[in-house]
Design a protein around this motif. Structure first.
Motif, PDB file in Angstrom:
ATOM      1  N   ARG A 195       0.829  -1.209   0.000  1.00  0.00           N
ATOM      2  CA  ARG A 195       0.000   0.000   0.000  1.00  0.00           C
ATOM      3  C   ARG A 195       0.863   1.259   0.000  1.00  0.00           C
ATOM      4  N   ARG A 196       1.849   1.291   0.885  1.00  0.00           N
ATOM      5  CA  ARG A 196       2.715   2.466   0.986  1.00  0.00           C
ATOM      6  C   ARG A 196       3.481   2.702  -0.304  1.00  0.00           C
ATOM      7  N   PHE A 197       3.989   1.648  -0.913  1.00  0.00           N
ATOM      8  CA  PHE A 197       4.779   1.795  -2.145  1.00  0.00           C
ATOM      9  C   PHE A 197       3.958   2.459  -3.243  1.00  0.00           C
ATOM     10  N   HIS A 198       2.779   1.903  -3.508  1.00  0.00           N
ATOM     11  CA  HIS A 198       1.964   2.433  -4.601  1.00  0.00           C
ATOM     12  C   HIS A 198       1.501   3.861  -4.322  1.00  0.00           C
ATOM     13  N   LEU A 199       1.079   4.123  -3.104  1.00  0.00           N
ATOM     14  CA  LEU A 199       0.597   5.469  -2.794  1.00  0.00           C
ATOM     15  C   LEU A 199       1.734   6.481  -2.766  1.00  0.00           C
ATOM     16  N   ASP A 200       2.907   6.080  -2.292  1.00  0.00           N
ATOM     17  CA  ASP A 200       4.059   6.988  -2.279  1.00  0.00           C
ATOM     18  C   ASP A 200       4.485   7.345  -3.707  1.00  0.00           C
ATOM     19  N   ARG A 205      -5.815  14.261  -4.107  1.00  0.00           N
ATOM     20  CA  ARG A 205      -7.134  13.640  -4.286  1.00  0.00           C
ATOM     21  C   ARG A 205      -6.997  12.327  -5.064  1.00  0.00           C
ATOM     22  N   LEU A 206      -6.103  12.292  -6.013  1.00  0.00           N
ATOM     23  CA  LEU A 206      -5.861  11.056  -6.762  1.00  0.00           C
ATOM     24  C   LEU A 206      -5.374   9.958  -5.819  1.00  0.00           C
ATOM     25  N   VAL A 207      -4.457  10.299  -4.934  1.00  0.00           N
ATOM     26  CA  VAL A 207      -3.917   9.328  -3.979  1.00  0.00           C
ATOM     27  C   VAL A 207      -5.024   8.824  -3.057  1.00  0.00           C
ATOM     28  N   GLU A 208      -5.878   9.732  -2.585  1.00  0.00           N
ATOM     29  CA  GLU A 208      -6.988   9.341  -1.714  1.00  0.00           C
ATOM     30  C   GLU A 208      -7.930   8.379  -2.432  1.00  0.00           C
ATOM     31  N   THR A 209      -8.186   8.645  -3.706  1.00  0.00           N
ATOM     32  CA  THR A 209      -9.098   7.801  -4.481  1.00  0.00           C
ATOM     33  C   THR A 209      -8.536   6.395  -4.632  1.00  0.00           C
ATOM     34  N   VAL A 210      -7.260   6.294  -4.964  1.00  0.00           N
ATOM     35  CA  VAL A 210      -6.637   4.978  -5.129  1.00  0.00           C
ATOM     36  C   VAL A 210      -6.572   4.249  -3.784  1.00  0.00           C
ATOM     37  N   ALA A 211      -6.305   4.991  -2.721  1.00  0.00           N
ATOM     38  CA  ALA A 211      -6.267   4.371  -1.388  1.00  0.00           C
ATOM     39  C   ALA A 211      -7.625   3.758  -1.055  1.00  0.00           C
TER      40      ALA A 211
END
Length: 236
Positions: free
Chosen positions: A140-145, A154-160
């Motif tokens: 999770r951390r890798f992809h979001l980072d 907002r893009l990061v929040e959506t994918v999370a």
């Protein structure tokens, strides 16, 4: 003095709640809590040897994470995902993540990308050791980072949120077979491609990675449907 005792009690309760929540997440990942079944807080509390209160509070944390849903006057049901659900989540993730990874490969500095490498290595280590909670958290951390380097919060929040809704359950068998190690190594390979400045290659690698994750889910679900019930926590 009574105020200090009260604060200490609250601290102990919060710590127990966190412990129970982590135990429940581990049970979800291992497949001991099955999608579609309803689990009552008292039943789970008896199995964990605690009171129903921290179990109920921990379950509410999992509700907020999208892992379970509350069933009025009955307990909690593990969120069940259909093949169509997963296809749709994967499609949305692909529409967002593939072009964003290409953009990050074009714009991020080598130093920014290298800063993510320790997390990519943590994914491999966790997969090799069979630590599924660490595996999913590092993934999770890798992809979001990486996505955060595009500069769109907002893009990061959506994918999370999409990742929470499509979280994999019952990974123990895949881990024991070593199936997760190959997927884990795809993260370091993606990073190498991005550092080399190959945006198109990074997009294609990301496309294959998402497809691989989706295939792992299908394999896990197929095994679960044919496996005999064992080690399952008591459902209501």
């Amino acid at each position: 003095m009574s105020e200090l005792k009260s604060r200490k009690l609250i601290s102990v309760q919060e710590h127990l709640r966190d412990q129970v929540a982590n135990a429940l997440r581990a049970a979800l990942i291992a497949g001991e809590l099955e999608p579609g079944l309803i689990y009552s807080a008292p039943t789970l509390a008896a199995e964990y040897g605690v009171s129903a209160t921290p179990v109920r509070e921990a379950m509410l944390d999992l509700v907020r994470e999208g892992l379970v849903e509350a069933v009025r006057n009955k307990g909690f049901r593990v969120t069940e995902l259909s093949e169509r659900d997963l296809d749709e989540y994967t499609e949305i993730r692909a529409l967002i993540e593939i072009p964003t990874i290409g953009r990050v490969a074009r714009t991020a500095s080598r130093e920014q990308l290298e800063a993510v490498r320790p997390v990519a290595e943590e994914i491999v280590t966790a997969a090799q050791s069979g630590d599924l909670i660490a595996y999913l958290e590092s993934d999770r951390r890798f992809h979001l980072d990486l996505l955060a380097l595009a500069g769109n919060a907002r893009l990061v929040e959506t994918v999370a949120d999409l990742r929470k809704r499509s979280r994999l359950y019952g990974l123990t068998d895949l881990s024991q077979e070593g199936s997760l190690v190959g997927s884990a190594r795809e993260h370091t390979a993606l990073l190498d491609i991005m550092i080399a400045g190959d945006a198109e290659g990074a997009e294609e690698h990301m496309r294959r990675h998402l497809a691989h994750v989706r295939t792992l889910w299908a394999a896990r679900k197929g095994e679960a449907e044919h496996a005999a019930p064992s080690g399952r926590l008591g459902a209501r």
